[in-house]
Design a protein around this motif. Structure first.
Motif, PDB file in Angstrom:
ATOM      1  N   ILE A  11      20.189  40.193  44.992  1.00  0.00           N
ATOM      2  CA  ILE A  11      19.989  38.966  45.758  1.00  0.00           C
ATOM      3  C   ILE A  11      21.229  38.558  46.550  1.00  0.00           C
ATOM      4  O   ILE A  11      21.112  37.920  47.592  1.00  0.00           O
ATOM      5  N   MET A  14      21.099  39.584  50.328  1.00  0.00           N
ATOM      6  CA  MET A  14      19.978  39.166  51.171  1.00  0.00           C
ATOM      7  C   MET A  14      20.438  38.356  52.381  1.00  0.00           C
ATOM      8  O   MET A  14      21.206  37.408  52.248  1.00  0.00           O
ATOM      9  N   THR A  16      19.045  36.024  54.227  1.00  0.00           N
ATOM     10  CA  THR A  16      18.052  34.966  54.380  1.00  0.00           C
ATOM     11  C   THR A  16      18.792  33.651  54.637  1.00  0.00           C
ATOM     12  O   THR A  16      20.011  33.582  54.458  1.00  0.00           O
ATOM     13  N   ILE A  19      19.481  31.759  49.440  1.00  0.00           N
ATOM     14  CA  ILE A  19      19.105  32.465  48.215  1.00  0.00           C
ATOM     15  C   ILE A  19      19.109  31.427  47.107  1.00  0.00           C
ATOM     16  O   ILE A  19      19.824  30.424  47.178  1.00  0.00           O
ATOM     17  N   ALA A 116      15.122  33.472  49.309  1.00  0.00           N
ATOM     18  CA  ALA A 116      14.981  34.562  48.340  1.00  0.00           C
ATOM     19  C   ALA A 116      15.183  34.019  46.932  1.00  0.00           C
ATOM     20  O   ALA A 116      16.153  33.306  46.662  1.00  0.00           O
ATOM     21  N   VAL A 156      13.171  38.705  44.797  1.00  0.00           N
ATOM     22  CA  VAL A 156      14.128  39.799  44.679  1.00  0.00           C
ATOM     23  C   VAL A 156      14.282  40.134  43.198  1.00  0.00           C
ATOM     24  O   VAL A 156      14.826  39.354  42.427  1.00  0.00           O
TER      25      VAL A 156
END
Length: 170
Positions: A11, A14, A16, A19, A116, A156
């Motif tokens: 994670i 990621m 994104t 998270i 995530a 994840v």
């Protein structure tokens, strides 16, 4: 539902908007995913967590708070506290659902489009992985039915067991 995706991986890697950290109520870092996020993100995350603690005294189980992501590729870390699986099982299931729901509410409040999640409470908190996956997926799907803000939720999974459970359920 194409708003939900599943990845086996780390994670902390990621890319994104946010998270989610499976934090403890102290917000000062710990083991598992919590420790990994604090290590990879650097001291900016801890400094933000200390400010939150000074303001509100930590984070209760099922609630969520947001900080910078420091050195991580994500923009933010949403810290949520999952329940330790002992005592009243129904209460623990509600608290786990709240951890996912409140993380999504914090995401919407902060204009986050991609988020995530790790497998909250399934490590040292010993929540049964199958039941935790069911709660996570159901809670996220229910939230997304009534939300137009979030574009994608990634689950994840760090280990093969959780990945297989989510794959089957999704």
């Amino acid at each position: 539902m194409d708003k939900i995706a599943l990845i086996k991986g780390d994670i902390t890697k990621m890319h994104t908007d946010a998270i989610v950290n499976a934090a403890n109520s102290s917000l000062l870092g710990g083991g598992g995913v919590d420790g990994a996020i604090h290590r990879a993100g650097g001291k900016a995350i801890l400094e933000d967590c200390i400010k939150i603690r000074n303001r509100q005294g930590g984070c209760p189980t099922g609630e969520a708070v947001i900080t910078t992501a420091g050195n991580l590729p994500a923009k933010y870390v949403i810290h949520t506290v999952g329940p330790v699986y002992n005592g009243d099982k129904k209460e623990k299931e509600l608290l786990l659902a709240n951890a996912y729901r409140n993380s999504l509410i914090v995401a919407v409040e902060n204009s986050i489009k991609t988020i995530a999640f790790p497998n909250i409470s399934t490590g040292v908190y010993h929540f049964p992985k199958q039941r935790a996956a069911e709660i996570a997926i159901t809670t996220v799907k229910d939230f997304l039915k009534n939300d137009a803000h979030i574009d994608q939720v990634l689950f994840v999974c760090f280990d093969e067991e959780n990945y297989s459970l989510y794959q089957t359920l999704l």
